[in-house]
Motif scaffolding. Structure first.
Motif, short mmCIF file in Angstrom:
data_model
loop_
_atom_site.label_atom_id
_atom_site.label_comp_id
_atom_site.label_asym_id
_atom_site.label_seq_id
_atom_site.Cartn_x
_atom_site.Cartn_y
_atom_site.Cartn_z
N THR A 214 -17.39 -5.82 1.48
CA THR A 214 -17.23 -6.88 0.48
C THR A 214 -16.15 -6.57 -0.54
O THR A 214 -15.72 -7.45 -1.28
CB THR A 214 -18.57 -7.11 -0.25
N MET A 215 -15.70 -5.31 -0.64
CA MET A 215 -14.62 -4.93 -1.55
C MET A 215 -13.68 -3.98 -0.81
O MET A 215 -13.45 -2.85 -1.22
CB MET A 215 -15.18 -4.27 -2.82
N ARG A 216 -13.12 -4.46 0.29
CA ARG A 216 -12.49 -3.57 1.24
C ARG A 216 -11.21 -2.94 0.72
O ARG A 216 -10.53 -3.49 -0.14
CB ARG A 216 -12.24 -4.28 2.56
N MET A 217 -10.90 -1.78 1.27
CA MET A 217 -9.70 -1.04 0.90
C MET A 217 -8.51 -1.49 1.74
O MET A 217 -8.67 -1.99 2.86
CB MET A 217 -9.93 0.47 1.07
N GLY A 218 -7.33 -1.30 1.19
CA GLY A 218 -6.11 -1.64 1.92
C GLY A 218 -4.90 -1.42 1.04
O GLY A 218 -5.01 -1.10 -0.15
N THR A 219 -3.73 -1.61 1.61
CA THR A 219 -2.47 -1.44 0.86
C THR A 219 -1.96 -2.76 0.28
O THR A 219 -1.14 -2.75 -0.64
CB THR A 219 -1.39 -0.84 1.77
N ASP A 220 -2.44 -3.88 0.79
CA ASP A 220 -2.01 -5.21 0.34
C ASP A 220 -3.05 -5.75 -0.65
O ASP A 220 -4.18 -6.04 -0.28
CB ASP A 220 -1.87 -6.14 1.54
N THR A 223 -5.13 -8.94 0.13
CA THR A 223 -6.18 -8.95 1.15
C THR A 223 -7.18 -7.81 0.97
O THR A 223 -8.04 -7.60 1.81
CB THR A 223 -5.58 -8.87 2.56
N SER A 224 -7.05 -7.04 -0.12
CA SER A 224 -7.96 -5.91 -0.34
C SER A 224 -8.19 -5.74 -1.83
O SER A 224 -7.46 -6.27 -2.67
CB SER A 224 -7.39 -4.63 0.27
N VAL A 225 -9.24 -4.98 -2.15
CA VAL A 225 -9.65 -4.80 -3.54
C VAL A 225 -9.23 -3.44 -4.09
O VAL A 225 -8.86 -3.32 -5.25
CB VAL A 225 -11.17 -4.99 -3.68
N VAL A 226 -9.31 -2.41 -3.25
CA VAL A 226 -8.98 -1.05 -3.68
C VAL A 226 -8.00 -0.43 -2.69
O VAL A 226 -7.85 -0.90 -1.56
CB VAL A 226 -10.23 -0.16 -3.80
N ASP A 227 -7.33 0.66 -3.12
CA ASP A 227 -6.48 1.37 -2.17
C ASP A 227 -7.29 2.46 -1.48
O ASP A 227 -8.51 2.55 -1.63
CB ASP A 227 -5.22 1.90 -2.85
N ALA A 228 -6.62 3.30 -0.71
CA ALA A 228 -7.32 4.27 0.13
C ALA A 228 -8.10 5.32 -0.64
O ALA A 228 -9.00 5.96 -0.09
CB ALA A 228 -6.32 4.96 1.06
#
Length: 273
Positions: A214-220, A223-228
Motif C-alpha cells: 500500500t506504500m510501495r518503494m520505487g525510484t519514481d 508511482t511509489s511512496v518511498v525509495d529503496a
C-alpha cells in the motif's frame, strides 16, 4: 514482531494459552476470546463462519462468496497466531518486470538485501538447512539453528516424490521450510515441543512471535511512496517500514523480508542522523 518490545508479557501469553486449552472450539480466535474485538462482536467468532453479518463487521464483501477467515485486531502481538514460515524471497522475485515482463522491479536486488536477511534470521531465530538452498538463494551465513526434524509424513512424501520426473525442467525436491521456530534452545526460549498449535498460539514460546504494497518503494515518485531505503519521496524526515513498502508479492511469506527491510532502513536512518 513478538520477539520485540511490544508490551505483551508472559502473563498475557499464559492467559491466551489457558483460554485455548479450555475452549471447546479449537480455532484461530479461541485463545483471544477476551479481546475487545471478540467480546464486542467485531471479530469472526470462528474461522470459516458463514454469517455475512458477522463477517462484514470487518470485511467489506459484496459478492455471493464470503472470505471465510477468522482474524484478530492485536497491536504488537498478532504474530502469536502466525505459522512461523520464514523463507527468503528468491532473487527473481525482486525483478519480475525484467525477468518475466510482469508487474514492476524492486528498487533493490536480492544481493543488496542479503546481509539484512541474515541479520533478520538471527533476530527472529530461524531454523533451516542451508545446504538445501544452495543454487536457489545465495547465503552469506547458515541459519542460526538446524532445520526442524522431518516427521514421518514428511519422509513418506519425500520417498514418494524421489523418482518423479522434472516439471518444466525443474527437479521436484522436498526442502525443509525455514521457520522462526526453535529446533533447539535459543535466546532464552525453549525448543519446539511439538504441540501442533503454531496457529493459533505456541504454548512453549518456541515460535517467534500479511497485506503488502500500500506504500510501495520505487525510484519514481509518481508511482511509489518511498525509495529503496525507506524515506518518503514527498515528506522530509518521514521513514516507512513494513510490508506496505513491498512493490510486489511472492510465493514466500512476507515476514522475513519485512524484518530484513526494517533492519536495512534502520541502518540507513542511523547513517542519515
Amino acid at each position: 514482531m513478538d520477539v520485540g518490545d511490544n508490551g505483551l508479557d508472559e502473563g498475557q501469553q499464559a492467559a491466551f494459552v489457558d483460554a485455548y486449552q479450555v475452549s471447546a472450539s479449537k480455532n484461530v480466535p479461541s485463545p483471544y476470546a477476551s479481546l475487545p474485538n471478540n467480546r464486542l462482536g467485531h471479530g469472526a467468532s470462528s474461522g470459516g463462519t458463514g454469517d455475512p453479518v458477522a463477517m462484514n463487521r470487518y470485511y467489506v464483501e459484496t459478492g455471493p462468496d464470503l472470505y471465510k477467515s477468522g482474524y484478530q485486531r492485536m497491536v504488537g502481538g498478532s504474530t502469536w497466531a502466525w505459522r512461523g514460515n520464514t523463507p527468503r524471497f528468491l532473487p527473481n522475485d525482486f525483478r519480475l518486470k525484467t525477468q518475466y515482463g510482469v508487474a514492476v522491479d524492486w528498487p533493490l536486488t536480492y544481493d543488496q538485501l542479503e546481509s539484512h536477511y541474515a541479520a533478520a534470521e538471527v533476530e527472529l531465530g530461524v531454523s533451516g538447512n542451508g545446504d538445501q538452498w544452495t543454487g536457489l538463494t545465495l547465503r552469506s551465513s547458515d541459519f542460526p539453528m538446524p532445520g526442524i526434524a522431518a516427521g514421518y509424513g514428511d519422509e513418506l512424501v519425500r520417498t514418494a516424490l524421489k523418482d518423479i520426473a522434472p516439471i518444466d525442467g525443474t527437479p521436484v525436491t522436498v526442502l525443509t521450510t525455514p521457520q522462526a521456530r526453535n529446533s533447539q534452545g535459543y535466546q532464552g526460549r525453549s525448543a519446539c515441543q511439538g504441540n501442533s498449535s503454531c496457529i493459533p498460539i505456541c504454548p512453549s514460546g518456541a515460535k517467534a512471535g500479511h497485506p503488502v504494497g500500500t506504500m510501495r518503494m520505487g525510484t519514481d515518485r509518481s508511482t511509489s511512496v518511498v525509495d529503496a531505503n525507506g524515506p518518503s519521496h514527498a515528506h522530509p524526515n518521514l521513514w516507512i517500514v513494513g510490508n506496505a513498502v513491498f512493490p510486489t508479492g511472492s510465493t514466500a511469506n512476507p515476514t522475513l523480508t519485512c524484518a530484513a527491510l526494517s533492519l536495512r532502513t534502520a541502518d540507513a536512518l542511523a547513517a542519515a542522523l
